[in-house]
Design a protein around this motif. Sequence first.
Motif, PDB file in Angstrom:
ATOM      1  N   ASP A 224       0.831  -1.209   0.000  1.00 55.70           N
ATOM      2  CA  ASP A 224       0.000   0.000   0.000  1.00 55.70           C
ATOM      3  C   ASP A 224       0.861   1.253   0.000  1.00 55.70           C
ATOM      4  O   ASP A 224       0.576   2.222  -0.711  1.00 55.70           O
ATOM      5  CB  ASP A 224      -0.918   0.010   1.227  1.00 55.70           C
ATOM      6  CG  ASP A 224      -2.012  -1.048   1.163  1.00 55.70           C
ATOM      7  OD1 ASP A 224      -2.193  -1.644   0.078  1.00 55.70           O
ATOM      8  OD2 ASP A 224      -2.661  -1.294   2.196  1.00 55.70           O
ATOM      9  N   PHE A 225       1.900   1.226   0.816  1.00 54.57           N
ATOM     10  CA  PHE A 225       2.800   2.389   0.884  1.00 54.57           C
ATOM     11  C   PHE A 225       3.468   2.624  -0.467  1.00 54.57           C
ATOM     12  O   PHE A 225       3.587   3.758  -0.932  1.00 54.57           O
ATOM     13  CB  PHE A 225       3.849   2.158   1.971  1.00 54.57           C
ATOM     14  CG  PHE A 225       4.848   3.272   2.083  1.00 54.57           C
ATOM     15  CD1 PHE A 225       4.538   4.439   2.749  1.00 54.57           C
ATOM     16  CD2 PHE A 225       6.105   3.151   1.503  1.00 54.57           C
ATOM     17  CE1 PHE A 225       5.466   5.471   2.843  1.00 54.57           C
ATOM     18  CE2 PHE A 225       7.030   4.183   1.589  1.00 54.57           C
ATOM     19  CZ  PHE A 225       6.705   5.337   2.264  1.00 54.57           C
ATOM     20  N   ARG A 227       2.317   1.873  -3.358  1.00 53.44           N
ATOM     21  CA  ARG A 227       1.336   2.315  -4.338  1.00 53.44           C
ATOM     22  C   ARG A 227       0.815   3.726  -4.089  1.00 53.44           C
ATOM     23  O   ARG A 227       0.165   4.297  -4.958  1.00 53.44           O
ATOM     24  CB  ARG A 227       0.148   1.351  -4.350  1.00 53.44           C
ATOM     25  CG  ARG A 227       0.428  -0.015  -4.969  1.00 53.44           C
ATOM     26  CD  ARG A 227      -0.841  -0.842  -4.954  1.00 53.44           C
ATOM     27  NE  ARG A 227      -0.663  -2.146  -5.571  1.00 53.44           N
ATOM     28  CZ  ARG A 227      -0.764  -2.402  -6.866  1.00 53.44           C
ATOM     29  NH1 ARG A 227      -1.010  -1.417  -7.707  1.00 53.44           N
ATOM     30  NH2 ARG A 227      -0.608  -3.621  -7.339  1.00 53.44           N
ATOM     31  N   SER A 228       1.053   4.266  -2.915  1.00 54.36           N
ATOM     32  CA  SER A 228       0.431   5.538  -2.562  1.00 54.36           C
ATOM     33  C   SER A 228       0.984   6.673  -3.408  1.00 54.36           C
ATOM     34  O   SER A 228       2.028   6.553  -4.042  1.00 54.36           O
ATOM     35  CB  SER A 228       0.616   5.838  -1.076  1.00 54.36           C
ATOM     36  OG  SER A 228       1.981   5.960  -0.762  1.00 54.36           O
ATOM     37  N   HIS A 229       0.300   7.813  -3.390  1.00 54.51           N
ATOM     38  CA  HIS A 229       0.631   8.948  -4.252  1.00 54.51           C
ATOM     39  C   HIS A 229       2.036   9.482  -3.998  1.00 54.51           C
ATOM     40  O   HIS A 229       2.491   9.558  -2.853  1.00 54.51           O
ATOM     41  CB  HIS A 229      -0.359  10.091  -4.011  1.00 54.51           C
ATOM     42  CG  HIS A 229      -1.756   9.770  -4.418  1.00 54.51           C
ATOM     43  ND1 HIS A 229      -2.097   9.407  -5.684  1.00 54.51           N
ATOM     44  CD2 HIS A 229      -2.914   9.754  -3.708  1.00 54.51           C
ATOM     45  CE1 HIS A 229      -3.399   9.190  -5.750  1.00 54.51           C
ATOM     46  NE2 HIS A 229      -3.916   9.395  -4.566  1.00 54.51           N
ATOM     47  N   ARG A 231       5.100   8.693  -4.292  1.00 58.40           N
ATOM     48  CA  ARG A 231       6.188   7.990  -3.622  1.00 58.40           C
ATOM     49  C   ARG A 231       7.472   8.175  -4.422  1.00 58.40           C
ATOM     50  O   ARG A 231       7.505   7.955  -5.629  1.00 58.40           O
ATOM     51  CB  ARG A 231       5.895   6.487  -3.540  1.00 58.40           C
ATOM     52  CG  ARG A 231       4.927   6.067  -2.469  1.00 58.40           C
ATOM     53  CD  ARG A 231       5.564   5.897  -1.103  1.00 58.40           C
ATOM     54  NE  ARG A 231       5.824   7.136  -0.432  1.00 58.40           N
ATOM     55  CZ  ARG A 231       4.932   7.827   0.230  1.00 58.40           C
ATOM     56  NH1 ARG A 231       3.686   7.435   0.296  1.00 58.40           N
ATOM     57  NH2 ARG A 231       5.256   8.949   0.837  1.00 58.40           N
ATOM     58  N   ARG A 236      10.217   3.688  -2.186  1.00 60.38           N
ATOM     59  CA  ARG A 236       9.319   2.565  -2.420  1.00 60.38           C
ATOM     60  C   ARG A 236      10.076   1.313  -2.843  1.00 60.38           C
ATOM     61  O   ARG A 236       9.662   0.196  -2.531  1.00 60.38           O
ATOM     62  CB  ARG A 236       8.280   2.940  -3.471  1.00 60.38           C
ATOM     63  CG  ARG A 236       8.603   2.521  -4.884  1.00 60.38           C
ATOM     64  CD  ARG A 236       7.462   2.749  -5.861  1.00 60.38           C
ATOM     65  NE  ARG A 236       7.709   2.002  -7.087  1.00 60.38           N
ATOM     66  CZ  ARG A 236       6.865   1.970  -8.109  1.00 60.38           C
ATOM     67  NH1 ARG A 236       5.753   2.663  -8.064  1.00 60.38           N
ATOM     68  NH2 ARG A 236       7.155   1.259  -9.174  1.00 60.38           N
ATOM     69  N   ALA A 268      -2.978   4.750  -9.309  1.00 57.53           N
ATOM     70  CA  ALA A 268      -3.000   5.812  -8.301  1.00 57.53           C
ATOM     71  C   ALA A 268      -4.065   6.805  -8.711  1.00 57.53           C
ATOM     72  O   ALA A 268      -3.874   7.615  -9.599  1.00 57.53           O
ATOM     73  CB  ALA A 268      -1.631   6.493  -8.202  1.00 57.53           C
ATOM     74  N   LEU A 274      -8.022   4.683  -2.427  1.00 61.47           N
ATOM     75  CA  LEU A 274      -6.945   4.540  -1.452  1.00 61.47           C
ATOM     76  C   LEU A 274      -5.901   3.588  -2.002  1.00 61.47           C
ATOM     77  O   LEU A 274      -6.197   2.433  -2.298  1.00 61.47           O
ATOM     78  CB  LEU A 274      -7.503   4.007  -0.128  1.00 61.47           C
ATOM     79  CG  LEU A 274      -6.493   3.695   0.966  1.00 61.47           C
ATOM     80  CD1 LEU A 274      -5.811   4.970   1.417  1.00 61.47           C
ATOM     81  CD2 LEU A 274      -7.170   3.005   2.139  1.00 61.47           C
ATOM     82  N   CYS A 275      -4.668   4.085  -2.145  1.00 59.16           N
ATOM     83  CA  CYS A 275      -3.537   3.243  -2.537  1.00 59.16           C
ATOM     84  C   CYS A 275      -3.792   2.516  -3.851  1.00 59.16           C
ATOM     85  O   CYS A 275      -3.414   1.355  -4.019  1.00 59.16           O
ATOM     86  CB  CYS A 275      -3.211   2.233  -1.436  1.00 59.16           C
ATOM     87  SG  CYS A 275      -2.756   3.014   0.110  1.00 59.16           S
TER      88      CYS A 275
END
Length: 535
Positions: A224-225, A227-229, A231, A236, A268, A274-275
């Motif tokens: 999730d981290f 994939r988050s915006h 990054r 990552r 994204a 979310l994620c």
Amino acid sequence: MPEGLAQWGPELFMMRERERRRGLAPENSAGEDVVRRGFEPCLLALLRLSVSGAPGTGLTGGWFPRALARTGRLVRAAELAYTISDELEQSNELLALVEAAACAGDLCGAQALAESIPARQLRDEALVALVPAWARAGDRDRAVALAEGIRCPHNWASAWAMLAKAVADNGDTREALRFAARAEDEVRSFVCEGTGQVLVLLMEVAAATGDRARAAALADRVEDFARSHNRAAWSRSRPLAAMLAWEALRGDLDRLDALLRPPSRPLAGAGDRLCGWAPGEASDHDVALEGDVDEFGTRPPAPGSFLSAGEMAYVLDAIPETAGDDVSLALADRAEALLGNRAGRDHDMLLRAVTLLLARRGQAGRAMALAARIDADLRVGRQAEILGELARYGDTDAAEALAHAITDRRARARALIEVVRELARRGDTDAAAALARAITDRWAQGEALVAVVRESARHGDPDAAEALAHSIAYRATRARALAAIVELSELSRARRLAAQIVVLDGWDTVLPVLERIVPRSVAVVADRLMIRDGV
């Protein structure tokens, strides 16, 4: 690119250039008769003379002040670092001294020095590194106090996670879980670019304490981290690769395959997504594979997969030697499919990683076939690297035969050096010495013989080791070989050879191994350098 860099590789190329500039050793075997009895005051006097007459040497940074820190002279090392005028450069040097002192067991001195680092981020970085060091040393209260005193919020989670990992490694499950919970609280309250690395540590703690469900949930959070915006690639890639390698070692490649498949929607999005997916929406893990698959579900990935070639290279690099062939070869299959016919820096990284992984598993033919896809100027260097891995991981006969077939003399010498090193490591010093003599490049022959000298001394034949060392052509290479004998010899021989090294090539080569036989040597060099350079 400098001529020969690709063929020799960066490490050997730089060493060869430096040592060839030092010149050939004198034919009269300079220094062999110096201090026959190893009389210590004479050796110190010789050392002082060598330092006084040597050209200017970097005193405030690098290996020398770190040698001081490792040998109980942290204050002297810090004095040198404090003379650096640039604050960031000074802070980086002090951080290196903290790490050296901590490795030597001087945690009190290391902490005092860490607290004096002027750059705030580097000061916190030093203190965070000392938290698990105190725990491993048995002073958990000191570790906790240090973690609680760290100022920067984005370092809090790292400190507690590293403490949890150190305590888990020591076998205290209850306390490890308590510190891990503290780290999770910090992760939830303050997300930063280092959060992925913290989550990986917590995943490893959960696995070490037997909570597989928790470890799997944390692996999901690492993804999730990633994939988050927005990054950053560096934040990552490493955590994601570490998590995927961890799962692969347990025979689970489902997530890796999902990340290698092209997305069926934007990864994204915006608004309530979310994620990379909306709450309640099926994730990539829910997409069924179609068609025939092998035990690990191998399937060529299509363009546009979330996992980049560079990140896949990190996954392969994270696989330890203890991994089974089934896991390693399944990963190699996926890496080769990801490579396709594309080019670029990331694909070069992956091509290197997969060829070396295949070589470690005895798949030399497959690795060499992949290497054939590299530009001709770079290909022979990669072939030499592959054969080095093949030798190190078991098949010296095949590595030697393939090395002789390499057309470029420099790459051929590089590959043969690795075969000689492995033969020597296995104790077959006669075969190693014979093969080293077959290398036609004079410097490369000497470099190969350094390994034979070291292993001959290690296996209890210092006379043969010394004779081999004196046959090496270049003075700096011969000095390194003699230093290897010094490190492994009884006191009188070690002092005699140390004096020979000083006469042959100065103090730089011998100093790292001299502290054992002349405890005052590092301080003597520091005094002379300070006087000479006016520090």
